[in-house]
Motif scaffolding. Structure first.
Motif, PDB file in Angstrom:
ATOM      1  N   PRO A  50       0.811  -1.222   0.000  1.00 35.16           N
ATOM      2  CA  PRO A  50       0.000   0.000   0.000  1.00 35.16           C
ATOM      3  C   PRO A  50       0.849   1.279   0.000  1.00 35.16           C
ATOM      4  N   ALA A  51       1.952   1.271   0.747  1.00 34.42           N
ATOM      5  CA  ALA A  51       2.815   2.455   0.784  1.00 34.42           C
ATOM      6  C   ALA A  51       3.515   2.659  -0.557  1.00 34.42           C
ATOM      7  N   ALA A  52       3.979   1.574  -1.168  1.00 31.27           N
ATOM      8  CA  ALA A  52       4.636   1.678  -2.471  1.00 31.27           C
ATOM      9  C   ALA A  52       3.623   2.091  -3.544  1.00 31.27           C
ATOM     10  N   LEU A  53       2.373   1.652  -3.402  1.00 35.24           N
ATOM     11  CA  LEU A  53       1.328   2.041  -4.346  1.00 35.24           C
ATOM     12  C   LEU A  53       1.143   3.563  -4.333  1.00 35.24           C
ATOM     13  N   LYS A  54       1.222   4.152  -3.166  1.00 34.86           N
ATOM     14  CA  LYS A  54       1.138   5.618  -3.072  1.00 34.86           C
ATOM     15  C   LYS A  54       2.292   6.265  -3.830  1.00 34.86           C
ATOM     16  N   THR A  55       3.478   5.697  -3.699  1.00 33.89           N
ATOM     17  CA  THR A  55       4.642   6.250  -4.390  1.00 33.89           C
ATOM     18  C   THR A  55       4.461   6.157  -5.898  1.00 33.89           C
ATOM     19  N   VAL A  56       4.050   4.999  -6.381  1.00 32.99           N
ATOM     20  CA  VAL A  56       3.854   4.805  -7.821  1.00 32.99           C
ATOM     21  C   VAL A  56       2.771   5.751  -8.335  1.00 32.99           C
ATOM     22  N   THR A  57       1.691   5.866  -7.603  1.00 35.67           N
ATOM     23  CA  THR A  57       0.605   6.751  -8.011  1.00 35.67           C
ATOM     24  C   THR A  57       1.097   8.193  -8.080  1.00 35.67           C
ATOM     25  N   GLY A  58       1.824   8.619  -7.069  1.00 32.90           N
ATOM     26  CA  GLY A  58       2.372   9.972  -7.067  1.00 32.90           C
ATOM     27  C   GLY A  58       3.320  10.214  -8.230  1.00 32.90           C
ATOM     28  N   LEU A  59       4.152   9.231  -8.537  1.00 35.82           N
ATOM     29  CA  LEU A  59       5.084   9.369  -9.659  1.00 35.82           C
ATOM     30  C   LEU A  59       4.345   9.401 -10.996  1.00 35.82           C
ATOM     31  N   PHE A  60       3.285   8.621 -11.099  1.00 37.40           N
ATOM     32  CA  PHE A  60       2.464   8.621 -12.321  1.00 37.40           C
ATOM     33  C   PHE A  60       1.843  10.001 -12.527  1.00 37.40           C
ATOM     34  N   VAL A  61       1.309  10.575 -11.465  1.00 40.00           N
ATOM     35  CA  VAL A  61       0.735  11.917 -11.542  1.00 40.00           C
ATOM     36  C   VAL A  61       1.835  12.919 -11.912  1.00 40.00           C
ATOM     37  N   ARG A 101      -9.621   2.073  -5.764  1.00 43.19           N
ATOM     38  CA  ARG A 101      -8.390   2.157  -4.974  1.00 43.19           C
ATOM     39  C   ARG A 101      -7.521   3.318  -5.443  1.00 43.19           C
ATOM     40  N   LEU A 102      -7.436   3.532  -6.753  1.00 45.46           N
ATOM     41  CA  LEU A 102      -6.668   4.662  -7.281  1.00 45.46           C
ATOM     42  C   LEU A 102      -7.230   5.985  -6.774  1.00 45.46           C
ATOM     43  N   LEU A 103      -8.542   6.121  -6.785  1.00 45.60           N
ATOM     44  CA  LEU A 103      -9.161   7.355  -6.280  1.00 45.60           C
ATOM     45  C   LEU A 103      -8.876   7.543  -4.789  1.00 45.60           C
ATOM     46  N   GLU A 104      -8.923   6.465  -4.021  1.00 44.68           N
ATOM     47  CA  GLU A 104      -8.600   6.546  -2.592  1.00 44.68           C
ATOM     48  C   GLU A 104      -7.159   7.009  -2.377  1.00 44.68           C
ATOM     49  N   VAL A 105      -6.240   6.411  -3.124  1.00 48.05           N
ATOM     50  CA  VAL A 105      -4.819   6.769  -2.988  1.00 48.05           C
ATOM     51  C   VAL A 105      -4.606   8.227  -3.378  1.00 48.05           C
ATOM     52  N   ARG A 119      -0.561  19.368  -5.015  1.00 54.32           N
ATOM     53  CA  ARG A 119      -1.863  19.038  -4.433  1.00 54.32           C
ATOM     54  C   ARG A 119      -2.959  19.254  -5.476  1.00 54.32           C
ATOM     55  N   TYR A 120      -2.862  20.354  -6.219  1.00 52.90           N
ATOM     56  CA  TYR A 120      -3.831  20.607  -7.277  1.00 52.90           C
ATOM     57  C   TYR A 120      -3.796  19.481  -8.315  1.00 52.90           C
ATOM     58  N   GLU A 121      -2.600  19.083  -8.736  1.00 50.78           N
ATOM     59  CA  GLU A 121      -2.472  18.031  -9.752  1.00 50.78           C
ATOM     60  C   GLU A 121      -3.052  16.714  -9.261  1.00 50.78           C
ATOM     61  N   LEU A 122      -2.845  16.388  -8.005  1.00 44.10           N
ATOM     62  CA  LEU A 122      -3.400  15.158  -7.431  1.00 44.10           C
ATOM     63  C   LEU A 122      -4.927  15.205  -7.432  1.00 44.10           C
ATOM     64  N   ARG A 123      -5.485  16.377  -7.181  1.00 49.08           N
ATOM     65  CA  ARG A 123      -6.948  16.521  -7.177  1.00 49.08           C
ATOM     66  C   ARG A 123      -7.518  16.587  -8.598  1.00 49.08           C
ATOM     67  N   PHE A 124      -6.726  17.129  -9.546  1.00 52.37           N
ATOM     68  CA  PHE A 124      -7.169  17.283 -10.932  1.00 52.37           C
ATOM     69  C   PHE A 124      -7.066  15.973 -11.726  1.00 52.37           C
ATOM     70  N   PHE A 125      -6.129  15.128 -11.360  1.00 57.13           N
ATOM     71  CA  PHE A 125      -5.837  13.894 -12.088  1.00 57.13           C
ATOM     72  C   PHE A 125      -7.079  13.028 -12.353  1.00 57.13           C
TER      73      PHE A 125
END
Length: 160
Positions: A50-61, A101-105, A119-125
């Motif tokens: 779950p922690a690595a998933l957050k990292t991957v999601t953040g890097l994708f964004v 799960r992606l939306l939750e992350v 933060r804006y990009e994470l919300r806009f994604f």
């Protein structure tokens, strides 16, 4: 994500600046190197915790944020759009559970993000990728440009 960077390598230098790609690779590597060894191993194996998933999601964004805001001299706009569309198709192929799960992350990341632009990009994604129909209520930054993770961290440290 690595696949997107590999695609960028395949384009001629007049469409994709290899120095720009090297710069985004360095930023991604910078983030990954700061992960605990176990999380790095789970990322490499394709089975993120779950922690690595957050990292991957953040890097994708981050990668898509960079593609959306980079100069045409770095990545030709037609190339950037093609890669963004490929990313949207990838997200569209996710199962309902994976989308949830992606939306939750993304919500979790945005709730703890210190940098206003990211933060804006994470919300806009989710809106940009077609995961939700409504544009976020978050105020768009006056200047929408990608900021290297190293600079975001340094800026947060200087502010704190």
């Amino acid at each position: 994500m690595a696949e997107l960077l590999t695609w960028l390598d395949d384009y001629p230098d007049d469409q994709v600046d290899p120095n720009a790609v090297a710069s985004i690779r360095q930023s991604i590597d910078w983030v990954i190197k700061r992960l605990p060894a176990e999380r790095q191993d789970r990322l490499a194996s394709g089975d993120p915790s779950p922690a690595a998933l957050k990292t991957v999601t953040g890097l994708f964004v981050d990668l898509l944020w960079w593609l959306d805001t980079c100069e045409d001299e770095e990545v030709d706009s037609h190339v950037a759009v093609k890669l963004q569309e490929s990313s949207a198709a990838y997200v569209d192929d996710l199962s309902d559970e994976q989308r949830r799960r992606l939306l939750e992350v993304l919500d979790e990341l945005a709730a703890t993000e210190q940098h206003d632009g990211r933060r804006y990009e994470l919300r806009f994604f989710p809106f940009a990728m077609g995961l939700v129909d409504d544009e976020p209520d978050a105020e768009e930054p006056p200047v929408r440009e990608w900021v290297r993770p190293e600079a975001r961290t340094a800026g947060a440290a200087a502010a704190g």
